[in-house]
Design a protein around this motif. Structure first.
Motif, PDB file in Angstrom:
ATOM      1  N   SER A 194      -4.882   8.687-145.109  1.00 44.25           N
ATOM      2  CA  SER A 194      -5.225   9.314-143.834  1.00 44.25           C
ATOM      3  C   SER A 194      -5.336  10.820-144.030  1.00 44.25           C
ATOM      4  N   ASN A 195      -5.838  11.509-143.010  1.00 44.53           N
ATOM      5  CA  ASN A 195      -5.951  12.972-143.092  1.00 44.53           C
ATOM      6  C   ASN A 195      -4.600  13.622-143.330  1.00 44.53           C
ATOM      7  N   ALA A 196      -3.572  13.084-142.665  1.00 39.36           N
ATOM      8  CA  ALA A 196      -2.228  13.660-142.805  1.00 39.36           C
ATOM      9  C   ALA A 196      -1.724  13.519-144.237  1.00 39.36           C
ATOM     10  N   VAL A 197      -1.955  12.370-144.837  1.00 45.82           N
ATOM     11  CA  VAL A 197      -1.507  12.139-146.218  1.00 45.82           C
ATOM     12  C   VAL A 197      -2.293  13.022-147.183  1.00 45.82           C
ATOM     13  N   ILE A 198      -3.596  13.142-146.952  1.00 53.64           N
ATOM     14  CA  ILE A 198      -4.428  14.002-147.805  1.00 53.64           C
ATOM     15  C   ILE A 198      -3.937  15.445-147.730  1.00 53.64           C
ATOM     16  N   ALA A 199      -3.640  15.892-146.521  1.00 59.77           N
ATOM     17  CA  ALA A 199      -3.145  17.259-146.336  1.00 59.77           C
ATOM     18  C   ALA A 199      -1.844  17.479-147.108  1.00 59.77           C
ATOM     19  N   GLU A 200      -0.964  16.486-147.041  1.00 57.41           N
ATOM     20  CA  GLU A 200       0.334  16.594-147.722  1.00 57.41           C
ATOM     21  C   GLU A 200       0.168  16.625-149.243  1.00 57.41           C
ATOM     22  N   ARG A 201      -0.729  15.792-149.731  1.00 60.08           N
ATOM     23  CA  ARG A 201      -0.909  15.694-151.189  1.00 60.08           C
ATOM     24  C   ARG A 201      -1.590  16.926-151.764  1.00 60.08           C
ATOM     25  N   LEU A 202      -2.502  17.513-150.997  1.00 59.09           N
ATOM     26  CA  LEU A 202      -3.260  18.659-151.512  1.00 59.09           C
ATOM     27  C   LEU A 202      -2.693  19.994-151.026  1.00 59.09           C
ATOM     28  N   TYR A 203      -1.612  19.928-150.253  1.00 60.63           N
ATOM     29  CA  TYR A 203      -0.956  21.141-149.748  1.00 60.63           C
ATOM     30  C   TYR A 203      -1.913  22.002-148.919  1.00 60.63           C
ATOM     31  N   ILE A 204      -2.652  21.341-148.038  1.00 62.04           N
ATOM     32  CA  ILE A 204      -3.547  22.041-147.119  1.00 62.04           C
ATOM     33  C   ILE A 204      -3.295  21.511-145.709  1.00 62.04           C
ATOM     34  N   THR A 205      -3.877  22.154-144.709  1.00 57.80           N
ATOM     35  CA  THR A 205      -3.661  21.726-143.335  1.00 57.80           C
ATOM     36  C   THR A 205      -4.558  20.540-142.990  1.00 57.80           C
ATOM     37  N   VAL A 206      -4.170  19.805-141.953  1.00 60.72           N
ATOM     38  CA  VAL A 206      -4.981  18.677-141.494  1.00 60.72           C
ATOM     39  C   VAL A 206      -6.347  19.165-141.029  1.00 60.72           C
ATOM     40  N   GLY A 207      -6.377  20.342-140.405  1.00 62.95           N
ATOM     41  CA  GLY A 207      -7.638  20.921-139.960  1.00 62.95           C
ATOM     42  C   GLY A 207      -8.591  21.179-141.128  1.00 62.95           C
ATOM     43  N   THR A 208      -8.039  21.661-142.231  1.00 60.92           N
ATOM     44  CA  THR A 208      -8.855  21.894-143.421  1.00 60.92           C
ATOM     45  C   THR A 208      -9.367  20.574-143.979  1.00 60.92           C
ATOM     46  N   VAL A 209      -8.517  19.552-143.951  1.00 61.85           N
ATOM     47  CA  VAL A 209      -8.936  18.221-144.412  1.00 61.85           C
ATOM     48  C   VAL A 209     -10.114  17.733-143.579  1.00 61.85           C
ATOM     49  N   LYS A 210     -10.019  17.884-142.263  1.00 61.92           N
ATOM     50  CA  LYS A 210     -11.093  17.430-141.367  1.00 61.92           C
ATOM     51  C   LYS A 210     -12.415  18.135-141.699  1.00 61.92           C
ATOM     52  N   THR A 211     -12.317  19.426-142.015  1.00 60.52           N
ATOM     53  CA  THR A 211     -13.521  20.178-142.386  1.00 60.52           C
ATOM     54  C   THR A 211     -14.128  19.617-143.664  1.00 60.52           C
ATOM     55  N   HIS A 212     -13.268  19.342-144.665  1.00 59.61           N
ATOM     56  CA  HIS A 212     -13.753  18.769-145.919  1.00 59.61           C
ATOM     57  C   HIS A 212     -14.384  17.400-145.676  1.00 59.61           C
ATOM     58  N   VAL A 213     -13.730  16.574-144.856  1.00 63.86           N
ATOM     59  CA  VAL A 213     -14.243  15.228-144.575  1.00 63.86           C
ATOM     60  C   VAL A 213     -15.613  15.317-143.903  1.00 63.86           C
ATOM     61  N   ARG A 214     -15.749  16.223-142.950  1.00 65.39           N
ATOM     62  CA  ARG A 214     -17.022  16.408-142.260  1.00 65.39           C
ATOM     63  C   ARG A 214     -18.119  16.814-143.250  1.00 65.39           C
ATOM     64  N   ASN A 215     -17.787  17.730-144.170  1.00 69.79           N
ATOM     65  CA  ASN A 215     -18.758  18.161-145.175  1.00 69.79           C
ATOM     66  C   ASN A 215     -19.140  17.019-146.109  1.00 69.79           C
ATOM     67  N   ILE A 216     -18.147  16.209-146.475  1.00 63.74           N
ATOM     68  CA  ILE A 216     -18.393  15.068-147.367  1.00 63.74           C
ATOM     69  C   ILE A 216     -19.341  14.074-146.698  1.00 63.74           C
ATOM     70  N   LEU A 217     -19.070  13.752-145.434  1.00 66.65           N
ATOM     71  CA  LEU A 217     -19.919  12.803-144.712  1.00 66.65           C
ATOM     72  C   LEU A 217     -21.356  13.320-144.627  1.00 66.65           C
ATOM     73  N   ASN A 218     -21.490  14.607-144.374  1.00 66.93           N
ATOM     74  CA  ASN A 218     -22.831  15.193-144.283  1.00 66.93           C
ATOM     75  C   ASN A 218     -23.561  15.118-145.629  1.00 66.93           C
ATOM     76  N   LYS A 219     -22.864  15.456-146.708  1.00 65.38           N
ATOM     77  CA  LYS A 219     -23.500  15.495-148.022  1.00 65.38           C
ATOM     78  C   LYS A 219     -23.844  14.097-148.537  1.00 65.38           C
ATOM     79  N   LEU A 220     -23.032  13.102-148.156  1.00 69.38           N
ATOM     80  CA  LEU A 220     -23.289  11.734-148.604  1.00 69.38           C
ATOM     81  C   LEU A 220     -24.124  10.949-147.598  1.00 69.38           C
TER      82      LEU A 220
END
Length: 239
Positions: A194-220
Motif C-alpha cells: 500500500s502507499n503507507a507501506v511504500i512510504a515507510e520502506r522508502l522513508y518518504i511521505t505518503v503524499g510523495t508516494v501518491k505523486t510517484h504513483v500518479r507519474n507511474i500510471l501516466n508513463k505506463l
C-alpha cells in the motif's frame, strides 16, 4: 463534501453488523442499505444506486461473482454505476480471476483490517482497483503466466474498450522512462504494498508516494495500480 454511499450484501448477520458498525464510525461513509441474499441485494442496488456495494462471494441463492456480473450488465439500456467490492474468504486463483472477469472493482479478504477496508473503500470510490495484499500474489502470478488474459479481465471489469496501440507497445516501455525512485515504487506496487507501506520502506511521505504513483500510471498508460503492475511485469521493468 458528499458521503460515500455503501450497501452491504452479506448473508452472515454478525459479519454484516460488524462491517456496518465499523464503516459508520467514519463521517465520510453512509451505509444506505443491507441485504442477506443476491436477489434482495440486486433489487436494493437498483433502487438505492449506492456508490459501492460490498458483496460477499458466498451468498445463499447466488454467488457474489454472478451477482457482480448482473450488476455490471446493461439492462433495458441502463447500467448501474455502483462499484463492486468483493469480500470473501476465498483466496484461490479461480475465484479471484472470475471476480475481476465478472466486473468486480476491488477484492478483499474477510479478515482484512479495518484501516485497510477503509483504504479499499476510498480507492474503489475514486475509480481504482484495490486488491488485498493477501491475494495480490495470485494476480501477479497470473500476470507473469498469462498477462494478456489478466489484462483482458481488468479491461472487462472496467467496461473499457482496449486500446490496441497501448497493448502492442507494452514491450517497448524502457526503464529510462521512469526515474530510479519511480522504479523502486513500481517494484513495491508489484509486491502488493500500500502507499503507507511504500512510504515507510522508502522513508518518504505518503503524499510523495501518491505523486510517484500518479507519474507511474501516466508513463505506463495504466488506469490503476494493478494494470501498472501487469504492464511492468510484461515489459520486464521489474522482476
Amino acid at each position: 463534501m458528499s458521503k460515500i454511499r455503501i450497501a452491504l450484501i452479506e448473508d452472515h448477520d454478525l459479519t454484516r453488523v460488524g462491517i456496518r458498525t465499523a464503516l459508520q464510525q467514519k463521517d465520510e461513509i453512509e451505509v444506505v442499505g443491507e441485504a442477506a441474499n443476491a436477489a434482495d441485494g440486486l433489487k436494493m442496488l437498483k433502487m438505492l444506486q449506492p456508490d459501492i456495494a460490498i458483496v460477499d462471494i458466498g451468498l445463499p441463492d447466488k454467488d457474489g461473482i454472478e451477482l457482480t456480473r448482473e450488476v455490471k450488465s446493461t439492462t433495458n439500456g441502463q447500467q448501474l454505476l455502483t462499484k463492486v467490492l468483493i469480500l470473501t474468504l476465498r483466496d484461490n486463483k479461480e475465484a479471484v480471476l472470475a471476480a475481476f472477469a465478472a466486473g468486480a472493482d476491488s477484492y478483499c479478504m474477510k479478515d482484512i483490517k479495518f484501516d485497510n477496508l477503509l483504504e479499499a473503500v476510498r480507492v474503489t470510490y475514486n475509480g481504482n482497483a484495490w486488491i488485498d495484499p493477501a491475494i495480490a500474489r495470485i494476480v501477479l502470478q497470473q500476470a507473469q503466466q498469462n498477462p494478456q488474459k489478466l489484462e483482458s479481465a481488468l479491461v472487462d471489469s472496467k467496461t473499457i474498450a482496449p486500446n490496441p496501440d497501448s497493448f502492442e507497445n507494452l514491450e517497448e516501455i524502457q526503464p529510462y522512462t521512469l526515474t530510479e525512485r519511480e522504479l523502486e515504487v513500481l517494484q513495491l506496487i508489484v509486491e502488493g504494498c500500500s502507499n503507507a507501506v511504500i512510504a515507510e520502506r522508502l522513508y518518504i511521505t505518503v503524499g510523495t508516494v501518491k505523486t510517484h504513483v500518479r507519474n507511474i500510471l501516466n508513463k505506463l498508460c495504466a488506469d490503476d495500480r494493478t494494470q501498472a503492475a501487469v504492464r511492468a511485469l510484461r515489459s520486464g521493468l521489474v522482476g
